[in-house]
Scaffold this motif. Structure first.
Motif, PDB file in Angstrom:
ATOM      1  N   ALA A  16       0.806  -1.212   0.000  1.00 59.45           N
ATOM      2  CA  ALA A  16       0.000   0.000   0.000  1.00 59.45           C
ATOM      3  C   ALA A  16       0.838   1.260   0.000  1.00 59.45           C
ATOM      4  O   ALA A  16       0.449   2.281  -0.554  1.00 59.45           O
ATOM      5  CB  ALA A  16      -0.918   0.004   1.223  1.00 59.45           C
ATOM      6  N   MET A 395      -8.417   2.193   1.778  1.00 60.39           N
ATOM      7  CA  MET A 395      -7.738   0.978   1.326  1.00 60.39           C
ATOM      8  C   MET A 395      -7.610   0.947  -0.195  1.00 60.39           C
ATOM      9  O   MET A 395      -7.498  -0.127  -0.791  1.00 60.39           O
ATOM     10  CB  MET A 395      -8.489  -0.266   1.812  1.00 60.39           C
ATOM     11  CG  MET A 395      -9.931  -0.380   1.364  1.00 60.39           C
ATOM     12  SD  MET A 395     -10.679  -1.922   1.983  1.00 60.39           S
ATOM     13  CE  MET A 395     -12.303  -1.844   1.236  1.00 60.39           C
ATOM     14  N   VAL A 398      -4.367  -0.795  -1.215  1.00 61.57           N
ATOM     15  CA  VAL A 398      -4.431  -2.221  -0.890  1.00 61.57           C
ATOM     16  C   VAL A 398      -5.283  -2.953  -1.921  1.00 61.57           C
ATOM     17  O   VAL A 398      -4.895  -3.995  -2.464  1.00 61.57           O
ATOM     18  CB  VAL A 398      -5.003  -2.417   0.523  1.00 61.57           C
ATOM     19  CG1 VAL A 398      -5.279  -3.892   0.792  1.00 61.57           C
ATOM     20  CG2 VAL A 398      -4.053  -1.871   1.571  1.00 61.57           C
ATOM     21  N   TRP A 399      -6.465  -2.389  -2.190  1.00 61.05           N
ATOM     22  CA  TRP A 399      -7.365  -3.050  -3.149  1.00 61.05           C
ATOM     23  C   TRP A 399      -6.749  -3.079  -4.543  1.00 61.05           C
ATOM     24  O   TRP A 399      -6.865  -4.073  -5.252  1.00 61.05           O
ATOM     25  CB  TRP A 399      -8.710  -2.348  -3.179  1.00 61.05           C
ATOM     26  CG  TRP A 399      -9.685  -3.112  -4.020  1.00 61.05           C
ATOM     27  CD1 TRP A 399      -9.909  -2.988  -5.354  1.00 61.05           C
ATOM     28  CD2 TRP A 399     -10.505  -4.194  -3.574  1.00 61.05           C
ATOM     29  NE1 TRP A 399     -10.837  -3.900  -5.774  1.00 61.05           N
ATOM     30  CE2 TRP A 399     -11.219  -4.659  -4.707  1.00 61.05           C
ATOM     31  CE3 TRP A 399     -10.719  -4.793  -2.335  1.00 61.05           C
ATOM     32  CZ2 TRP A 399     -12.121  -5.706  -4.626  1.00 61.05           C
ATOM     33  CZ3 TRP A 399     -11.620  -5.845  -2.257  1.00 61.05           C
ATOM     34  CH2 TRP A 399     -12.311  -6.291  -3.393  1.00 61.05           C
ATOM     35  N   HIS A 497     -10.277  -1.738   9.855  1.00 64.02           N
ATOM     36  CA  HIS A 497     -10.078  -0.757   8.783  1.00 64.02           C
ATOM     37  C   HIS A 497      -8.589  -0.656   8.504  1.00 64.02           C
ATOM     38  O   HIS A 497      -7.753  -1.158   9.276  1.00 64.02           O
ATOM     39  CB  HIS A 497     -10.639   0.610   9.181  1.00 64.02           C
ATOM     40  CG  HIS A 497      -9.920   1.264  10.322  1.00 64.02           C
ATOM     41  ND1 HIS A 497     -10.225   1.002  11.646  1.00 64.02           N
ATOM     42  CD2 HIS A 497      -8.887   2.150  10.344  1.00 64.02           C
ATOM     43  CE1 HIS A 497      -9.436   1.700  12.432  1.00 64.02           C
ATOM     44  NE2 HIS A 497      -8.602   2.395  11.670  1.00 64.02           N
ATOM     45  N   PHE A 498      -8.256  -0.019   7.396  1.00 57.95           N
ATOM     46  CA  PHE A 498      -6.868   0.226   7.047  1.00 57.95           C
ATOM     47  C   PHE A 498      -6.510   1.655   7.416  1.00 57.95           C
ATOM     48  O   PHE A 498      -7.273   2.589   7.139  1.00 57.95           O
ATOM     49  CB  PHE A 498      -6.635  -0.013   5.546  1.00 57.95           C
ATOM     50  CG  PHE A 498      -6.730  -1.466   5.159  1.00 57.95           C
ATOM     51  CD1 PHE A 498      -5.629  -2.298   5.261  1.00 57.95           C
ATOM     52  CD2 PHE A 498      -7.934  -2.002   4.713  1.00 57.95           C
ATOM     53  CE1 PHE A 498      -5.717  -3.643   4.913  1.00 57.95           C
ATOM     54  CE2 PHE A 498      -8.039  -3.331   4.357  1.00 57.95           C
ATOM     55  CZ  PHE A 498      -6.917  -4.162   4.460  1.00 57.95           C
ATOM     56  N   GLY A 502      -1.973   1.912   5.071  1.00 61.50           N
ATOM     57  CA  GLY A 502      -2.423   0.646   4.517  1.00 61.50           C
ATOM     58  C   GLY A 502      -2.290  -0.519   5.469  1.00 61.50           C
ATOM     59  O   GLY A 502      -2.323  -1.675   5.043  1.00 61.50           O
ATOM     60  N   TRP A 504      -3.688  -2.902   8.455  1.00 63.82           N
ATOM     61  CA  TRP A 504      -4.967  -3.338   8.998  1.00 63.82           C
ATOM     62  C   TRP A 504      -5.034  -3.033  10.493  1.00 63.82           C
ATOM     63  O   TRP A 504      -4.136  -3.376  11.255  1.00 63.82           O
ATOM     64  CB  TRP A 504      -5.155  -4.831   8.764  1.00 63.82           C
ATOM     65  CG  TRP A 504      -6.409  -5.421   9.342  1.00 63.82           C
ATOM     66  CD1 TRP A 504      -6.503  -6.233  10.428  1.00 63.82           C
ATOM     67  CD2 TRP A 504      -7.744  -5.258   8.848  1.00 63.82           C
ATOM     68  NE1 TRP A 504      -7.810  -6.591  10.648  1.00 63.82           N
ATOM     69  CE2 TRP A 504      -8.598  -5.998   9.693  1.00 63.82           C
ATOM     70  CE3 TRP A 504      -8.295  -4.552   7.785  1.00 63.82           C
ATOM     71  CZ2 TRP A 504      -9.975  -6.066   9.502  1.00 63.82           C
ATOM     72  CZ3 TRP A 504      -9.672  -4.612   7.586  1.00 63.82           C
ATOM     73  CH2 TRP A 504     -10.496  -5.359   8.437  1.00 63.82           C
TER      74      TRP A 504
END
Length: 536
Positions: A16, A395, A398-399, A497-498, A502, A504
């Motif tokens: 991230a 995120m 990340v996604w 949540h992130f 990034g 967690w």
């Protein structure tokens, strides 16, 4: 308690965080049929918003930013009109671009510039007066009857030269004025093609149509280098027109990339993919799904072709996503309707590894393109899209990395009765069923939400581990093919949540009522990490 996810959390945190300086040029990367838009050296998910065509003026920007801020968009698509930057031949004015760049930095958003040059919605409406009023120097197309057509001819080298010069000057100015790469992509022209006529019949066009298909195009299309009609039969006119426009657009893009090689794409005015239509009824020659192959073969400097989707029908929308999500084409929806029902399609785009999504007309200038979009851009309509962006903004990196690795699935609430208010996703060993219009407690069947608004996405984090989120949907898992005596169970569900890096952040475990009847998502933003297992 959160130790099970420690390894994958560390991996995602590494992915991230931008690995390189912000001066690294954005690029569209493809690998084995997967795609990602890299910004600052890492995959980037475009949570976009396109402003109205006539909002790209300094005096209108105060009506743009409040909507963008409320949406929590990370990218804004803004037109740059040829008539705006070169009102008199050879005299350039980039003051709006400078203002736009400065204000985008203040609002911390990225930009996509939309070049409205020779074609905007197939017409020369955004070309300067010295171009569109001089039909001798900048000729229009000729139809099969010998009459002039409203659109400029793609065979006019004078028009190409003038457009290319203006575009190059734009990119030259951008290179100097945008060292931190606030602009991450450029759209070259806008919704090309022609309505009511399938191709140009000017003398230059007729000569080219009678000649053999260029050898390189013939090779890429898998045909012989013979005259166009002999090579493509009934499709010859549309393919020929697509080739002519695509090579024109490609020449403009190539010249711009020689100055600053930003990712460049084209957008398509699409026809209904579920109906066979007369080419005269849609933008023939543009990058419609009927001519994607010829566009890909003819425009090597165009990095992506994105569908502009204003079709409310769920089945048609899904079909368009599938047609444009190709091994040789990154899925990107640069325009879609801004009525509330379109917001749910965001989840379907992300599930197909889309690099971006952007509703059109997102500003407070008062224009509405109803019935394609919302009748009015009221608070409830804005919030339908903002809810998705608030969910994914923390995120987005990340996604984007998970999507680039091909680990994502998604569904949008269907409206066709045959779907039964649910969608099934094939995850390999597992399958997921997304139901819409169910209560959070009990085994009630999916009956659909009061208006189509639900969606969900799933991303694979590791062996039997998934990231799951959505809105107005119930997600249930099962084995795709259970062995005798094998049963599935949900081992662990973390809500969290992130953070800004990034990483967690664990908040709580779901169990009992929260998991006995599936994973139920309401309009409250919630992100889950799910561990699946079996027992015998």
């Amino acid at each position: 308690m959160a130790r099970r996810f420690l390894t994958i959390t560390a991996l995602l945190a590494t992915a991230a965080a931008p690995a390189r300086a912000a001066t690294e040029l954005p690029k569209l990367v493809s690998d084995n049929g997967r795609h990602a838009l890299f910004v600052d050296g890492a995959p980037f998910l475009m949570l976009g918003a396109q402003i109205n065509n006539s909002s790209a003026w300094p005096s209108m920007l105060p009506k743009v930013w409040p909507v963008i801020d409320r949406l929590d968009a990370n990218t804004v698509e803004v037109p740059i009109a040829w008539e705006q930057i070169e009102p008199r031949e050879g005299q350039f004015d980039f003051s709006f671009l400078d203002t736009l760049l400065a204000q985008a930095r203040t609002h911390d958003v990225r930009l996509v510039l939309l070049w409205f040059g020779t074609w905007k919605n197939t017409a020369p409406s955004y070309a300067p007066a010295w171009v569109k009023l001089d039909d001798k120097r900048f000729p229009r197309m000729i139809d099969e009857k010998g009459d002039k057509v409203y659109a400029l001819s793609p065979f006019a080298q004078t028009t190409l030269a003038a457009d290319r010069t203006a575009f190059v000057r734009l990119i030259e100015h951008l290179k100097a004025a945008d060292p931190d790469n606030r602009v991450i992509m450029v759209q070259v022209e806008n919704e090309t093609g022609t309505y009511g006529v399938v191709r140009d019949h000017s003398p230059s066009a007729e000569k080219a149509f009678a000649a053999p298909v260029p050898a390189d195009i013939a090779s890429r299309m898998g045909v012989k280098s013979v005259p166009w009609h002999d090579a493509f039969g009934a499709k010859a006119d549309e393919y020929f027109h697509a080739w002519a426009i695509a090579r024109y657009v490609d020449a403009v893009a190539e010249a711009g990339k020689a100055v600053k090689p930003l990712p460049m794409y084209v957008n398509a005015a699409v026809s209904d993919p579920l109906k066979v239509a007369d080419p005269k009824s849609y933008a023939a020659g543009g990058p419609n799904h009927t001519a994607l192959d010829i566009w890909k073969a003819s425009a090597p400097h165009i990095d992506a072709i994105g569908p502009d989707i204003y079709n409310h029908d769920h089945a048609a929308y899904m079909k368009l996503l599938d047609l444009y999500a190709r091994p040789d084409n990154a899925l990107f929806v640069p325009e879609t309707g801004n009525s509330r029902d379109y917001a749910r399609f965001f989840f379907a785009v992300l599930g197909r590894q889309g690099i971006g999504f952007s509703p059109f007309g997102m500003d407070a200038t008062g224009f509405a393109n109803y019935p394609l979009g919302a009748m009015t851009l009221d608070d409830r309509t804005i919030d339908a899209f903002a809810a998705n962006y608030r969910l994914f903004r923390p995120m987005d990196r990340v996604w984007a990395k998970l999507a680039y690795e091909g680990r994502t699935w998604g569904a949008a609430e269907p409206t066709d009765p045959s779907a039964g208010h649910k969608q099934e996703l094939d995850l390999g060993r597992w399958k997921a069923t997304i139901g819409f219009g169910q209560g959070q407690f009990g085994f009630d069947p999916p009956k659909g939400n009061a208006e189509p608004s639900g969606g969900a996405v799933i991303a694979k984090l590791g062996q039997d581990e998934y990231l799951v989120t959505g809105t107005r949907a119930r997600v249930t898992f099962d084995l795709a093919a259970a062995k005798p005596g094998e049963h599935m169970l949900i081992d662990r569900v973390e809500e969290g949540h992130f953070d800004a890096n990034g990483v967690w952040v664990f908040e709580r475990l779901w169990n009992g009522d929260q998991t006995d009847y599936g994973l139920n998502f309401t309009d409250i933003p919630q992100v889950l990490k799910v561990k699946l297992a079996t027992w015998r």
